[in-house]
Design a protein around this motif. Structure first.
Motif, PDB file in Angstrom:
ATOM      1  N   THR A 124      23.506  30.980  43.766  1.00 17.78           N
ATOM      2  CA  THR A 124      23.758  31.923  42.685  1.00 17.78           C
ATOM      3  C   THR A 124      22.447  31.957  41.910  1.00 17.78           C
ATOM      4  N   GLU A 173      25.560  40.297  41.936  1.00 15.64           N
ATOM      5  CA  GLU A 173      25.704  39.421  40.779  1.00 15.64           C
ATOM      6  C   GLU A 173      25.085  40.120  39.584  1.00 15.64           C
ATOM      7  N   SER A 271      27.728  36.518  33.481  1.00 13.40           N
ATOM      8  CA  SER A 271      27.424  36.841  34.876  1.00 13.40           C
ATOM      9  C   SER A 271      28.741  37.174  35.567  1.00 13.40           C
ATOM     10  N   GLY A 273      30.482  38.651  39.564  1.00 14.69           N
ATOM     11  CA  GLY A 273      30.189  38.929  40.963  1.00 14.69           C
ATOM     12  C   GLY A 273      31.412  39.194  41.817  1.00 14.69           C
TER      13      GLY A 273
END
Length: 492
Positions: A124, A173, A271, A273
């Motif tokens: 990540t 992401e 964040s 995703g």
RNA sequence: CGGGGUGUAGCGUAGCCCGGUAUCGCGUCUGCUUUGGGAGCAGAAGGUCGUAGGUUCAAAUCCUGCCACCCCGACCA
């Protein structure tokens, strides 16, 4: 096409694996835990990407790209994040190979080419991105930063499954930086809504929006929001996450901005995703024993035309009509495939396109040309109807909408039937074993109880639903007081 | 990573216990006939038996390591 039919009811995971291979979506590669996504599978992923990308841009985000490698010193900067991922990281230690003096034609890692600092293949990208943001942010005028990247990441999983969990996977992401906590929380929730809309409107998979318990939280986040879907075998699948990262990364990477009062403050972060795992969700939520069932909005081919003919004259006649149909449907933005192969018979083609999940099929032969009719077959419910050729342009778009809605409704009914409220531990165990699905039960809010339940039943708390109504009750395991039900399930 | 299983032609398999270089089906190729739900007949091609070693006159078969996949666990931000 040797399609070995395996029924969902007999062996769900074998059915899944076979379907992925037979429908030409993906296959195992020579690399452990990594798959090759084949053109047909990738076409579906591209449709997902296009739609998500559009939605990200509509909410003000831009795409950028950050490196695949993260220097170890940056990776370890945010301690919780690093700890959480440490067990599954691929690490680059050398930068050169050389000929093996003992085995001609073979290569060995050149011991002279050891890197002074190891590089982590990103699991990540928070670390590399926040290290970069540090250089971009000085004043409140530089905020917010709203960036998304489409990338691959590597997580060295012990046990992999095509699309659901692979060592390398494709995802997007989003990484955003904000001046205030509220703005960051708003962003986190906004993106959860984007994911929800995408899952329900495009994938036709209903999801529960919720927040993870501290145990299940993303390493380095203050809060992890998620959407949870339910697959046909009664197991839950985490389909997307949106994290409120607080100031954790800003502090770890020393990212401060000067506010309007001239004071230095740490930046707030999010964040979020989704990954190629959504392919797995799509497959497992809708497909049947005949193969894939694709929602029209994500099907690379929305309609296939299969011609039927005996003689050359008939072929000519039917092909001309088929081309005409294709052209008129293409003009109203329907993705049409005219299967004009003369190497396969109609029956074969019917079966093959069913396997590949094409939502609508037109069968057209001399009889139809003579009568000015068209035979239409739906993939989702296997029904057929004959319509007048003149109705084509009005009927097809409506049918595609119907199919999209019907698929969602079917999945929604299934999901709703499989949320079971339970009030005792016996009931909990019984429902989990005999029925599966989500279990709505009271929980005393402690990590200890959560872990104990996981240990005893293999079920985890998927989320605390955002629209939960408060309701006094007693924890299903300990009997301690609880103010709301949470959703448990066995999960992928 | 632990327990169990599997690996033989593009795919699915027989053979393995009891060593003597391989069976069948689907697919592929050629020809003819076919075409409204996975075509028929005839002929043909296709194999370092997962891989690396070992035992043996001889290994798909016995032994060992490794790799991959499946099932059950552990792990899963």
């Amino acid at each position: 096409m040797a399609f070995e039919k395996i029924k969902r009811s007999e062996n769900y995971s074998e059915w899944y694996n076979n379907l992925v291979k037979n429908a030409d979506l993906a296959e195992h590669s020579a690399v452990k835990g990594c798959m090759v996504i084949k053109p047909y599978g990738y076409a579906i992923w591209e449709k997902m990407q296009q739609q998500l990308d559009k939605m990200f841009k509509e909410t003000g985000h831009s795409n950028a790209y950050f490196p695949l490698f993260v220097p170890k010193s940056l990776f370890e900067a945010e301690e919780k994040n690093a700890e959480g991922f440490a067990k599954e990281c691929a690490v680059v230690t050398h930068y050169r190979l050389k000929s093996d003096p003992n085995h001609p034609g073979k290569l060995i890692v050149d011991p002279e080419a050891k890197l002074t600092e190891e590089l982590i293949v990103r699991p990540t990208s928070e670390a590399i991105i926040w290290n970069t943001y540090k250089g971009w942010i000085e004043s409140y005028r530089d905020l917010p930063i709203l960036i998304n990247q489409w990338a691959n990441v590597v997580r060295w999983e012990m046990r992999t499954r095509l699309f659901l969990r692979t060592a390398e996977f494709l995802w997007q992401e989003g990484h955003t930086a904000h001046a205030t906590k509220n703005e960051a929380i708003f962003e986190t929730k906004q993106m959860l809504d984007v994911y929800t809309e995408f899952a329900e409107t495009f994938l036709a998979v209903p999801v529960v929006k919720g927040v993870k318990t501290p145990n299940e939280r993303f390493a380095g986040a203050d809060d992890t929001y998620c959407i949870e879907g339910l697959m046909q075998d009664g197991k839950a699948l985490q389909m997307g996450t949106s994290h409120f990262l607080g100031q954790n990364f800003a502090k770890a990477f020393d990212v401060k901005y000067t506010n309007k009062e001239g004071k230095q403050e740490y930046v707030w972060a999010t964040s979020w995703g989704v990954s190629t795992r959504l392919m797995g969700a799509l497959i497992m939520a809708h497909s049947d024993d005949e193969g894939l069932v694709l929602p029209p909005k994500l099907a690379p081919i929305q309609l296939v035309i299969v011609p039927i003919f005996r003689t050359d004259e008939e072929k000519e006649l039917v092909f001309a009509e088929a081309e005409k149909i294709k052209k008129s449907l293409t003009q109203i933005n329907i993705s049409v495939k005219f299967d004009n192969r003369d190497t396969h018979k109609p029956g074969f083609k019917f079966a093959e396109w069913e396997l590949k999940g094409v939502p609508l099929r037109i069968g057209i032969g001399p009889r139809d040309v003579a009568n000015q009719t068209i035979e239409l077959a739906r993939r989702d419910n296997k029904t057929k109807q004959v319509i007048n050729a003149s109705e084509l342009l009005t009927v097809i778009p409506e049918l595609l909408k119907d199919i999209q809605n019907a698929m969602y409704q079917k999945a929604l009914d299934f999901r709703n039937e499989n949320i079971t409220e339970v009030n005792s531990w016996d009931e909990f165990v019984s429902v989990l074993e005999n029925k599966g699905g989500f279990i709505a039960a009271h929980w005393d809010g402690t990590s200890e109880t959560e872990e104990k339940i996981k240990e005893l039943s293999k079920a985890t708390i998927r989320c605390i639903p955002l629209d939960n109504k408060l309701e006094n009750g007693q924890c299903v395991l300990t009997g301690n007081p609880s103010s709301q039900r949470v959703l448990f399930a066995k999960a992928y």
